[in-house]
Scaffold this active site. Sequence first.
Site, short mmCIF file in Angstrom:
data_model
loop_
_atom_site.label_atom_id
_atom_site.label_comp_id
_atom_site.label_asym_id
_atom_site.label_seq_id
_atom_site.Cartn_x
_atom_site.Cartn_y
_atom_site.Cartn_z
N CYS A 184 0.85 -1.19 0.00
CA CYS A 184 0.00 0.00 0.00
C CYS A 184 0.89 1.24 0.00
O CYS A 184 1.81 1.35 0.82
CB CYS A 184 -0.91 -0.01 1.23
SG CYS A 184 -1.85 1.52 1.45
N ASP A 191 -0.03 -6.07 0.08
CA ASP A 191 -1.21 -6.41 -0.71
C ASP A 191 -0.89 -7.69 -1.47
O ASP A 191 -0.04 -7.69 -2.36
CB ASP A 191 -1.56 -5.29 -1.70
CG ASP A 191 -2.02 -4.01 -1.01
OD1 ASP A 191 -2.70 -4.11 0.03
OD2 ASP A 191 -1.70 -2.92 -1.51
#
Length: 276
Positions: A184, A191
């Site tokens: 992120c 992620d």
Amino acid sequence: MHPAAEHSPLGKSSEYISTYTPSLLFPIPRAAKWAELGLSAETLPYKGVDFWNCFELSWLLPSGKPVVAIGEFSIPADSPNIIESKSFKLYLNSLNQTAFADTASLEATLRTDLSAAAGKPVTVRIRTLAESEAEGVMALPGVCIDDLDISVSNYEHPRPELLRCDDARVVEESVHSHLLKSNCPVTSQPDWGSVVVEYRGHALDHASLLEYIVSFRQHSDFHEQCVERIFLDLQRLLKPEKLTVYARYVRRGGLDINPYRSTEDVAFQNVRLARQ
């Protein structure tokens, strides 16, 4: 980091509001990220959509009885804005103590609010748990390339120079990997995702594709821009007659994001993977 994201609730302590508050939605313009890739709203080389699934959707009936369901939201890839994920979560949480006459009323409210934030019409579908259970989980199409033997030493940024193809052969194939990971750009949280590449064009070297996917491992960007970057890098290399890239990311905060980019009309089955 996207400058607009600095003012979003992402990465900050937030008050959780349990009554309907559409102002919680925080749109982030796509234009800046498009510009990083040499694109604009007028020059997008793909069609597509961002599928969001919400697994923490709940509201009240007029009687006060709670309902739980799964929300599915489809945001056009050419919409002026993405919706910042934590603001999306906070907005959905604001429905928890709000009464709606029926599911259709809730869908209409969601459609209005999300379309206003995205800047283009958003499709909304509310699924019962029974419907979701019946759909089950899916396997990605094509060949999984994750067992190929590769050596990797750079994880800091995407490396399109790793990609190789055979200009003498034209193939049509689908390949996928579960080794996609990025971070992120605001919180640096990981992620995790799976990515599919479907194309007709110069034969892509599978090992080089896996090396390229792994090179995203420490890269910081939003889900949508990672998929767009992969699409553009493959398009430059393969000069394909057709190309589709889509990713299914592991959920965070009850939401998963599944960007889909293609030269063709959207043909997407929104069924979750085992990790979702």
